[in-house]
Motif scaffolding. Structure first.
Motif, PDB file in Angstrom:
ATOM      1  N   UNK A   1       0.992   1.156  -5.702  1.00 49.67           N
ATOM      2  CA  UNK A   1       0.452  -0.145  -6.097  1.00 49.67           C
ATOM      3  C   UNK A   1       0.416  -0.230  -7.614  1.00 49.67           C
ATOM      4  N   UNK A   2       0.942  -1.303  -8.138  1.00 48.61           N
ATOM      5  CA  UNK A   2       1.000  -1.461  -9.591  1.00 48.61           C
ATOM      6  C   UNK A   2       0.159  -2.614 -10.107  1.00 48.61           C
ATOM      7  N   UNK A   3      -0.394  -3.385  -9.178  1.00 46.78           N
ATOM      8  CA  UNK A   3      -1.213  -4.505  -9.640  1.00 46.78           C
ATOM      9  C   UNK A   3      -2.359  -4.715  -8.676  1.00 46.78           C
ATOM     10  N   UNK A   4      -3.508  -4.990  -9.269  1.00 47.65           N
ATOM     11  CA  UNK A   4      -4.683  -5.221  -8.444  1.00 47.65           C
ATOM     12  C   UNK A   4      -4.848  -6.732  -8.341  1.00 47.65           C
ATOM     13  N   UNK A   5      -4.435  -7.294  -7.201  1.00 44.16           N
ATOM     14  CA  UNK A   5      -4.574  -8.751  -7.045  1.00 44.16           C
ATOM     15  C   UNK A   5      -5.871  -9.093  -6.309  1.00 44.16           C
ATOM     16  N   UNK A   6      -6.531  -8.097  -5.725  1.00 40.41           N
ATOM     17  CA  UNK A   6      -7.863  -8.309  -5.139  1.00 40.41           C
ATOM     18  C   UNK A   6      -8.665  -7.033  -5.314  1.00 40.41           C
ATOM     19  N   UNK A   7      -9.976  -7.132  -5.174  1.00 42.75           N
ATOM     20  CA  UNK A   7     -10.872  -6.012  -5.427  1.00 42.75           C
ATOM     21  C   UNK A   7     -10.490  -4.808  -4.565  1.00 42.75           C
ATOM     22  N   UNK A   8     -10.259  -3.669  -5.223  1.00 44.44           N
ATOM     23  CA  UNK A   8     -10.010  -2.429  -4.484  1.00 44.44           C
ATOM     24  C   UNK A   8      -8.582  -2.233  -4.013  1.00 44.44           C
ATOM     25  N   UNK A   9      -7.666  -3.153  -4.344  1.00 45.15           N
ATOM     26  CA  UNK A   9      -6.316  -3.100  -3.761  1.00 45.15           C
ATOM     27  C   UNK A   9      -5.588  -1.760  -3.960  1.00 45.15           C
ATOM     28  N   UNK A  10      -5.409  -1.268  -5.216  1.00 47.31           N
ATOM     29  CA  UNK A  10      -4.640  -0.024  -5.353  1.00 47.31           C
ATOM     30  C   UNK A  10      -5.300   1.141  -4.615  1.00 47.31           C
ATOM     31  N   UNK A  11      -6.618   1.231  -4.703  1.00 55.65           N
ATOM     32  CA  UNK A  11      -7.318   2.347  -4.061  1.00 55.65           C
ATOM     33  C   UNK A  11      -7.216   2.257  -2.544  1.00 55.65           C
ATOM     34  N   UNK A  12      -7.265   1.037  -1.991  1.00 56.07           N
ATOM     35  CA  UNK A  12      -7.148   0.880  -0.538  1.00 56.07           C
ATOM     36  C   UNK A  12      -5.749   1.277  -0.068  1.00 56.07           C
ATOM     37  N   UNK A  13      -4.739   0.922  -0.872  1.00 56.90           N
ATOM     38  CA  UNK A  13      -3.365   1.281  -0.498  1.00 56.90           C
ATOM     39  C   UNK A  13      -3.151   2.790  -0.615  1.00 56.90           C
ATOM     40  N   UNK A  14      -3.821   3.386  -1.593  1.00 62.96           N
ATOM     41  CA  UNK A  14      -3.731   4.847  -1.746  1.00 62.96           C
ATOM     42  C   UNK A  14      -4.333   5.530  -0.523  1.00 62.96           C
ATOM     43  N   UNK A  15      -5.452   5.015  -0.074  1.00 62.50           N
ATOM     44  CA  UNK A  15      -6.083   5.589   1.119  1.00 62.50           C
ATOM     45  C   UNK A  15      -5.158   5.442   2.331  1.00 62.50           C
ATOM     46  N   UNK A  16      -4.528   4.260   2.452  1.00 57.74           N
ATOM     47  CA  UNK A  16      -3.606   4.032   3.576  1.00 57.74           C
ATOM     48  C   UNK A  16      -2.450   5.026   3.525  1.00 57.74           C
ATOM     49  N   UNK A  17      -1.962   5.308   2.302  1.00 61.10           N
ATOM     50  CA  UNK A  17      -0.831   6.219   2.138  1.00 61.10           C
ATOM     51  C   UNK A  17      -1.191   7.652   2.530  1.00 61.10           C
ATOM     52  N   UNK A  18      -2.474   8.015   2.346  1.00 55.19           N
ATOM     53  CA  UNK A  18      -2.901   9.401   2.595  1.00 55.19           C
ATOM     54  C   UNK A  18      -2.837   9.799   4.056  1.00 55.19           C
ATOM     55  N   UNK A  19      -2.802   8.797   4.950  1.00 49.47           N
ATOM     56  CA  UNK A  19      -2.836   9.119   6.377  1.00 49.47           C
ATOM     57  C   UNK A  19      -1.633   9.944   6.784  1.00 49.47           C
ATOM     58  N   UNK A  20      -1.909  11.044   7.426  1.00 49.36           N
ATOM     59  CA  UNK A  20      -0.837  11.937   7.840  1.00 49.36           C
ATOM     60  C   UNK A  20      -0.481  12.958   6.773  1.00 49.36           C
ATOM     61  N   UNK A  21      -1.077  12.836   5.588  1.00 48.86           N
ATOM     62  CA  UNK A  21      -0.804  13.807   4.523  1.00 48.86           C
ATOM     63  C   UNK A  21      -1.682  15.044   4.665  1.00 48.86           C
ATOM     64  N   UNK A  22      -1.367  16.058   3.866  1.00 45.78           N
ATOM     65  CA  UNK A  22      -2.218  17.246   3.846  1.00 45.78           C
ATOM     66  C   UNK A  22      -2.672  17.481   2.406  1.00 45.78           C
ATOM     67  N   UNK A  23      -3.725  18.270   2.271  1.00 48.66           N
ATOM     68  CA  UNK A  23      -4.257  18.575   0.942  1.00 48.66           C
ATOM     69  C   UNK A  23      -3.416  19.706   0.338  1.00 48.66           C
TER      70      UNK A  23
END
Ligand SMILES: [Zn+2]
Ligand SMILES: [Zn+2]
Length: 761
Positions: free
Chosen positions: A625-647
């Motif tokens: 995500x490169x632009x925040x067009x609504x509150x929390x947008x980049x962080x919410x997309x980052x969380x969505x991307x983390x699904x299925x990932x490992x630490x």
């Protein structure tokens, strides 16, 4: 055998006892025990009962109170006073409401979704309310959105303009009818009517406006629907075109739209529904519940672009069910209708004026909306229902506190997602969701909602509370009100207020609060947002915080996280090359890079300890995500991307004194981004933040001898971070607390402000 002693008893019941079928219930219980006397609603929203009869029968009556109470009633206290002087009352009756008022706080019921009995009648062809869109009973229907004053009786609601027909009146006055004293009682003959209008507000003459509306929706038309608490914008979820058209006309590029699904079964075809989610979806509150999308997602991807979640609610009025009866769609877009930066629209004429260019048709009714109420939004965080927006279905039912502060405080919140809160005795009354108070319209809505709630509850503040930020609209309103009322004004630091909301909710006097969000003003004009606060009563100490990072260009760095990356990695030799490669994600492209570099070089920026900004930067580094067009947008997309990932990086927590490092983690992501999968890096970033914040908080708890560690602020809605912090804290044998009565985001700020103000010396 001696005859049982006959007694006279006066019973005062507080709680949610008006508007929930309580008096008919009392009537039936009294009749069952052959008791005489009467029941009445009082203007302070308590119910008063007078009973005469044998003591054992009165006892049996009292026992049945809590055992058999109507499903929506809540008993907070039952006071009984006996005397031996009988008045000789002949029968048991329901009396007219009394205007008597005591000092105790009253409780006004929130709106309640259509009940199973009414839903059944709605579809029985022989029933006289067959197909009537505003079918309700004592157990269901709008409440707060129709009440104009107390006591809650028909003349004090917006139903007053619809005189009952003889049939409705007969039900209303029959103590054994399930609509006995149902204040919103109505039918086809006497109740509100629904009409279909075209985009210019002209009547469309059809036999069944709701059926026609359903047909238009499934054809891909956009409609504005007037509900109980305001207008919704509705359209199909099956095709992209109507959703895209709605986005364009609402000027809403990416922000997710809420949808209304036909049923739980229909929801299961496109989303995952766990038991926590299912319970919420089907509850009488009927909030919008954030659900994980099924993969593949069969509905339009434009509903919640690039997110793994979708906000879903089930129908909650007869009208909603009738619409679904006439369409085959599994779900419809159902989003609040409002002009930009204005509250949800409630007035028919204003809707036509403002939405005529957005929708093709209007489905309206002729009942006024007394109080607007947006739909509530809830997310299950680790199986704990966590409100994101606490509004319809919740407000204004109070939150019980364990103590009764002597001071009555009115708090007005911060700037975004504002609610107001009044603490009176051991109850905290929160207003419905007001919104972002940057505009005159929303500020007015706040003032109206406050004075309305004050009137209903009978509340006069001894003190006011607001944010530290001098420029917030809420601060200015609070300053003016405090002056007018000659009461003290308490300015509560933003993150301290979040911590206060945890203390009030969980009745803890001491807490180490991890408070993470986007921005709040700290002491000494700093931008805060990743704080570890040690709180003893109303005292607070900033015990630790996230490393301060440059916000290059101030608010621009919030909007364009590429600027945050430039700031955090300013000492990386190749950062300029990275910027050049990502210039297209800045509004002025390559031309902006020398400006950013100059701002960095001259240290022409402000510093922030915000957690949100760090997560935004990781989202930009990973190309999510490169632009925040609504509150929390980049962080919410980052969380969505983390699904299925490992630490995969498993970065060790780095805490130096009071400072929790973030640069090293971001540098790690930067260095590995080319040769590791984005989900692994996204999850590693989350895991690091959770580990580092929890480690710092636990260290502070040990040092201060505090047993409870809490997590609040908007980031607490992030399931990955919240669940990991919770695990680490619990493993350290400390009590973990999170928000579940109020939103961890700024919708819960007023509650924390009011609480901290009320316990101040
Ligand atoms: Zn009902
Ligand atoms: Zn009628």
């Amino acid at each position: 055998m001696e005859p049982a002693i006959s007694l006279h008893a006066t019973i005062i019941i507080t709680g949610i006892v008006q508007g929930v079928g309580f008096r008919p219930f009392i009537y039936r219980m009294a009749k069952r025990q052959d008791l005489r006397g009467f029941v009445r609603n009082r203007a302070d929203a308590v119910v008063e009962i007078t009973l005469e009869g044998e003591k054992p029968r009165i006892d049996a009556f009292l026992q049945s109170l809590s055992k058999e109470k109507p499903p929506l009633a809540r008993l907070d206290s039952v006071q009984v006073n006996y005397s031996e002087t009988e008045l000789g009352l002949p029968d048991f009756t329901i009396e007219k409401s009394s205007q008597e008022r005591t000092k105790s706080g009253s409780v006004i019921p929130p709106d309640i979704a259509i009940c199973a009995d009414c839903l059944k009648e709605l579809r029985v062809p022989a029933d006289r309310r067959h197909g009537y869109f505003f079918i309700t009973c004592t157990n269901c229907g709008p409440r707060y959105t129709t009440i104009v004053g107390v006591p809650y009786d028909r003349p004090n609601t917006t139903m007053d303009k619809f005189p009952m027909c003889p049939n409705c009146r007969a039900e209303y006055t029959n103590p054994i009818d399930r609509r006995f004293h149902a204040q919103t009682i109505a039918c086809q003959t006497c109740g509100p009517k629904v009409t279909l209008l075209d985009g210019s507000g002209e009547l469309v003459d059809v036999e069944d406006p709701i059926r026609e509306a359903g047909k238009l929706l499934s054809e891909g038309k956009a409609l504005a629907l007037k509900g109980n608490g305001g207008f919704h914008l509705a359209t199909s979820t099956l095709q992209d075109d109507p959703v895209e058209r709605l986005r364009r006309s609402k000027d809403r590029r990416n922000k997710p739209f809420a949808i209304m699904a036909r049923s739980t079964e229909a929801t299961l075809t496109f989303a995952e529904v766990g038991s926590c989610e299912c319970e919420l979806l089907e509850s009488y509150i009927r909030p919008i519940v954030l659900l994980h999308k099924k993969n593949p997602f069969p509905l339009s991807a434009l509903i919640s672009p690039e997110l793994d979640s979708v906000g879903v609610m089930l129908p909650y009025t007869g009208m909603h069910y009738l619409i679904f009866d006439s369409v085959g769609d599994p779900a419809l877009i159902m989003t609040s209708a409002n002009a930009p930066n204005e509250p949800i629209i409630t007035d028919n004429k204003y809707a036509i004026q403002r939405l005529g260019s957005v929708v093709d048709y209007f489905l309206v009714h002729d009942r006024e909306i007394a109080q607007r109420a947006d739909d509530s939004v809830v997310r299950c965080v680790g199986d704990m229902p966590t409100p994101i927006r606490r509004s319809r279905g919740y407000a204004p039912a109070p939150i019980a506190l364990s103590k009764s502060p002597k001071i009555k405080t009115l708090a007005l919140g911060a700037e975004l997602n504002v609610t107001a809160c009044m603490i009176l005795g051991n109850k905290a009354y929160l207003s419905q969701h007001i919104g972002d108070t940057e505009t005159v319209e929303t500020a007015q809505f706040l003032e109206n909602a406050v004075s309305h709630l004050q009137r209903l509850v009978g509340f006069e503040p001894d003190a006011l509370a607001c944010d530290l930020h001098p420029k917030f609209t809420t601060t200015k309103i609070a300053e003016r009100m405090a002056k007018q009322l000659s009461v003290p004004l308490r300015r509560i630091q933003h993150h301290h207020a979040h911590a206060g909301s945890l203390m009030a909710e969980h009745s803890v006097d001491e807490i180490v609060a991890i408070v993470c969000d986007g921005f709040g003003l700290g002491y000494g004009s700093q931008a805060w947002g990743g704080e570890i606060l040690a709180c003893h009563g109303a005292e607070v100490k900033r015990a630790a915080h996230l490393e301060e990072q440059p916000m290059v260009g101030g608010d621009l760095a919030t909007r364009y996280p590429v600027r945050m990356v430039a700031g955090i990695l300013r000492n990386e030799p190749a950062i300029q090359d990275w910027l050049k490669a990502n210039a297209s994600h800045l509004p002025h492209g390559k031309a902006e890079i020398p400006i950013v570099m100059r701002q960095l070089y001259r240290q022409d920026f402000i510093w922030t300890s915000s957690c949100g900004r760090v997560l935004d930067s990781v989202a930009a580094l990973l190309g999510i995500s490169y632009e925040r067009t609504y509150e929390g947008e980049p962080a919410m997309k980052l969380e969505a991307c983390s699904n299925g990932g490992t630490d995969a990086l498993n970065i060790k927590p780095e805490v130096n004194g009071e400072i929790i490092s973030t640069t090293n983690m971001v540098r790690n992501i930067y260095e590995r981004r080319a040769n590791m999968p984005a989900p692994d890096l996204a999850l590693s970033a989350h895991a690091y933040m959770a580990r580092a914040l929890a480690a710092a908080a636990i260290a502070v708890a040990e040092e201060e001898g505090i047993k409870a560690v809490g997590f609040s602020g908007g980031v607490a809605l992030n399931e990955i971070i919240a669940s990991r912090i919770r695990r680490v804290v619990s493993d350290a044998k400390l009590q973990y607390v999170g928000n579940s009565a109020v939103p961890p985001g700024d919708g819960g700020i007023s509650f924390g402000q009011a609480y901290l103000s009320s316990i101040q010396q």
